[in-house]
Motif scaffolding. Sequence first.
Motif, PDB file in Angstrom:
ATOM      1  N   GLN A   1      13.365  -4.627 -25.397  1.00 40.14           N
ATOM      2  CA  GLN A   1      14.530  -5.375 -24.889  1.00 40.14           C
ATOM      3  C   GLN A   1      15.086  -4.770 -23.602  1.00 40.14           C
ATOM      4  N   LEU A   2      14.791  -3.491 -23.356  1.00 40.66           N
ATOM      5  CA  LEU A   2      15.328  -2.812 -22.174  1.00 40.66           C
ATOM      6  C   LEU A   2      14.219  -2.327 -21.234  1.00 40.66           C
ATOM      7  N   ALA A   3      13.071  -2.958 -21.321  1.00 38.45           N
ATOM      8  CA  ALA A   3      11.950  -2.569 -20.462  1.00 38.45           C
ATOM      9  C   ALA A   3      12.203  -2.887 -18.999  1.00 38.45           C
ATOM     10  N   ASP A   4      13.236  -3.696 -18.747  1.00 34.50           N
ATOM     11  CA  ASP A   4      13.537  -4.149 -17.382  1.00 34.50           C
ATOM     12  C   ASP A   4      14.630  -3.308 -16.711  1.00 34.50           C
ATOM     13  N   ALA A   5      14.821  -2.078 -17.146  1.00 34.60           N
ATOM     14  CA  ALA A   5      15.932  -1.247 -16.664  1.00 34.60           C
ATOM     15  C   ALA A   5      15.975  -1.149 -15.143  1.00 34.60           C
ATOM     16  N   GLU A   6      14.813  -0.908 -14.524  1.00 31.78           N
ATOM     17  CA  GLU A   6      14.790  -0.768 -13.060  1.00 31.78           C
ATOM     18  C   GLU A   6      15.253  -2.044 -12.371  1.00 31.78           C
ATOM     19  N   GLU A   7      14.778  -3.194 -12.858  1.00 31.14           N
ATOM     20  CA  GLU A   7      15.147  -4.464 -12.241  1.00 31.14           C
ATOM     21  C   GLU A   7      16.647  -4.736 -12.368  1.00 31.14           C
ATOM     22  N   VAL A   8      17.190  -4.422 -13.538  1.00 37.25           N
ATOM     23  CA  VAL A   8      18.621  -4.645 -13.764  1.00 37.25           C
ATOM     24  C   VAL A   8      19.445  -3.767 -12.826  1.00 37.25           C
ATOM     25  N   LEU A   9      19.096  -2.490 -12.764  1.00 37.27           N
ATOM     26  CA  LEU A   9      19.866  -1.569 -11.926  1.00 37.27           C
ATOM     27  C   LEU A   9      19.724  -1.882 -10.441  1.00 37.27           C
ATOM     28  N   GLN A  10      18.603  -2.459 -10.078  1.00 38.12           N
ATOM     29  CA  GLN A  10      18.409  -2.840  -8.690  1.00 38.12           C
ATOM     30  C   GLN A  10      19.263  -4.057  -8.335  1.00 38.12           C
ATOM     31  N   GLY A  11      19.531  -4.913  -9.334  1.00 35.42           N
ATOM     32  CA  GLY A  11      20.211  -6.175  -9.056  1.00 35.42           C
ATOM     33  C   GLY A  11      21.726  -6.152  -9.157  1.00 35.42           C
ATOM     34  N   ILE A  12      22.293  -5.168  -9.860  1.00 38.46           N
ATOM     35  CA  ILE A  12      23.748  -5.166 -10.054  1.00 38.46           C
ATOM     36  C   ILE A  12      24.479  -4.679  -8.811  1.00 38.46           C
TER      37      ILE A  12
ATOM     38  N   LYS B   1      21.494 -10.326 -17.624  1.00 37.47           N
ATOM     39  CA  LYS B   1      21.985  -8.949 -17.774  1.00 37.47           C
ATOM     40  C   LYS B   1      22.772  -8.524 -16.531  1.00 37.47           C
ATOM     41  N   ILE B   2      22.241  -8.864 -15.373  1.00 37.94           N
ATOM     42  CA  ILE B   2      22.919  -8.524 -14.118  1.00 37.94           C
ATOM     43  C   ILE B   2      24.276  -9.217 -14.047  1.00 37.94           C
ATOM     44  N   GLN B   3      24.318 -10.495 -14.400  1.00 45.13           N
ATOM     45  CA  GLN B   3      25.584 -11.240 -14.391  1.00 45.13           C
ATOM     46  C   GLN B   3      26.582 -10.629 -15.356  1.00 45.13           C
ATOM     47  N   LEU B   4      26.098 -10.254 -16.536  1.00 43.32           N
ATOM     48  CA  LEU B   4      26.988  -9.659 -17.538  1.00 43.32           C
ATOM     49  C   LEU B   4      27.609  -8.375 -17.000  1.00 43.32           C
ATOM     50  N   ILE B   5      26.784  -7.494 -16.460  1.00 43.43           N
ATOM     51  CA  ILE B   5      27.305  -6.215 -15.959  1.00 43.43           C
ATOM     52  C   ILE B   5      28.286  -6.442 -14.818  1.00 43.43           C
ATOM     53  N   ASP B   6      27.964  -7.359 -13.926  1.00 48.51           N
ATOM     54  CA  ASP B   6      28.877  -7.656 -12.816  1.00 48.51           C
ATOM     55  C   ASP B   6      30.210  -8.191 -13.328  1.00 48.51           C
ATOM     56  N   LYS B   7      30.177  -8.996 -14.373  1.00 47.13           N
ATOM     57  CA  LYS B   7      31.419  -9.537 -14.952  1.00 47.13           C
ATOM     58  C   LYS B   7      32.234  -8.432 -15.630  1.00 47.13           C
ATOM     59  N   LEU B   8      31.556  -7.498 -16.278  1.00 45.28           N
ATOM     60  CA  LEU B   8      32.251  -6.377 -16.918  1.00 45.28           C
ATOM     61  C   LEU B   8      32.952  -5.513 -15.880  1.00 45.28           C
ATOM     62  N   VAL B   9      32.280  -5.281 -14.772  1.00 40.68           N
ATOM     63  CA  VAL B   9      32.869  -4.496 -13.685  1.00 40.68           C
ATOM     64  C   VAL B   9      34.040  -5.253 -13.069  1.00 40.68           C
ATOM     65  N   ALA B  10      33.884  -6.565 -12.904  1.00 38.91           N
ATOM     66  CA  ALA B  10      34.960  -7.380 -12.340  1.00 38.91           C
ATOM     67  C   ALA B  10      36.200  -7.371 -13.236  1.00 38.91           C
ATOM     68  N   ALA B  11      35.997  -7.126 -14.533  1.00 39.26           N
ATOM     69  CA  ALA B  11      37.121  -7.060 -15.470  1.00 39.26           C
ATOM     70  C   ALA B  11      37.855  -5.727 -15.394  1.00 39.26           C
TER      71      ALA B  11
END
Length: 299
Positions: free
Chosen positions: A55-66, A27-37
């Motif tokens: 499916q989105l229970a990891d919201a904090e972890e994702v937002l911390q990693g992007i 998820k982190i990689q996907l968001i970073d790639k979207l931003v890079a686009a």
Amino acid sequence: MDKVQIVEVGPRDGLQNEKEIVPVAAKIQLIDKLVAAGLKRVEASSFVNPRWIPQLADAEEVLQGIARPADVTFSALVPNLRGLERAAASGLREVALFMSASESHNQKNINKSIEDTFPVLQEVAREALTLGLRVRGYVSTVFGCPYEGSVPLENSRRVTNALLEMGVFEVSLGDTIGVATPKQVHEKIGALVKDVTTERLAGHFHDTRGTGLANVAAALDEGLRTFDSSIGGLGGCPYAPGAAGNISTEDLVYMLHGMDYETGVDLERLTEAGAFIQQQLGRELSSKVLKASLACKTV
């Protein structure tokens, strides 16, 4: 050139409908790639109770990693004050509220009547604004409901106006189950923009019946310049049986560029993001531009 803003909702609206839970790292990689686009507005996750949407229970972890570039706005869906508290603690500057224009879908989605939903969202909006956050609003089933069929324009007008009065800066009008046609878009959005400036409305179209991009074109004619879309065409609606994914971001960008609209998005890098999440999911996604791009690379 005329500019169009794209709100990428794939990481939230798309991935929440996947049967398998996508790993945090992906998820982190996907968001970073979207931003890079070049995407400047990304709905990264949701702070709905994890029991509802695991499916989105990891919201904090994702937002911390992007990565968090200063010129990109990340947002998340929040249903109540608890969700808002979690979103604010994650450092978000924008949150989104949601409700439906049809009574039955609102009951299925939120477990409340429309009337009972207003005070809950008003409380969340008031607190979010106090915290200095921007608040966006979603109105689902503007063009049709899976349980009631056609939804009267007055329903959408009432909910849209209520959200604006709460202080939301923008209302996204959703064709949740993908039943709209360009004629209906002209009629409904044409009526709503007379009440509200076009800058405060956005379009959120699904492609269940293949009319998603045609509906965007109709909405452009009515003055809208902000549209939600999902990488690869991911998405659907857990409370709308048979609903296909959102319009694909790749397809939307391709069409807009061909119509001389400026998006600020690099289509080649965008298709790389689509190819990445397609590989992660292990199945072909619906984006036609993604399919064409990958096919050309194999020739």
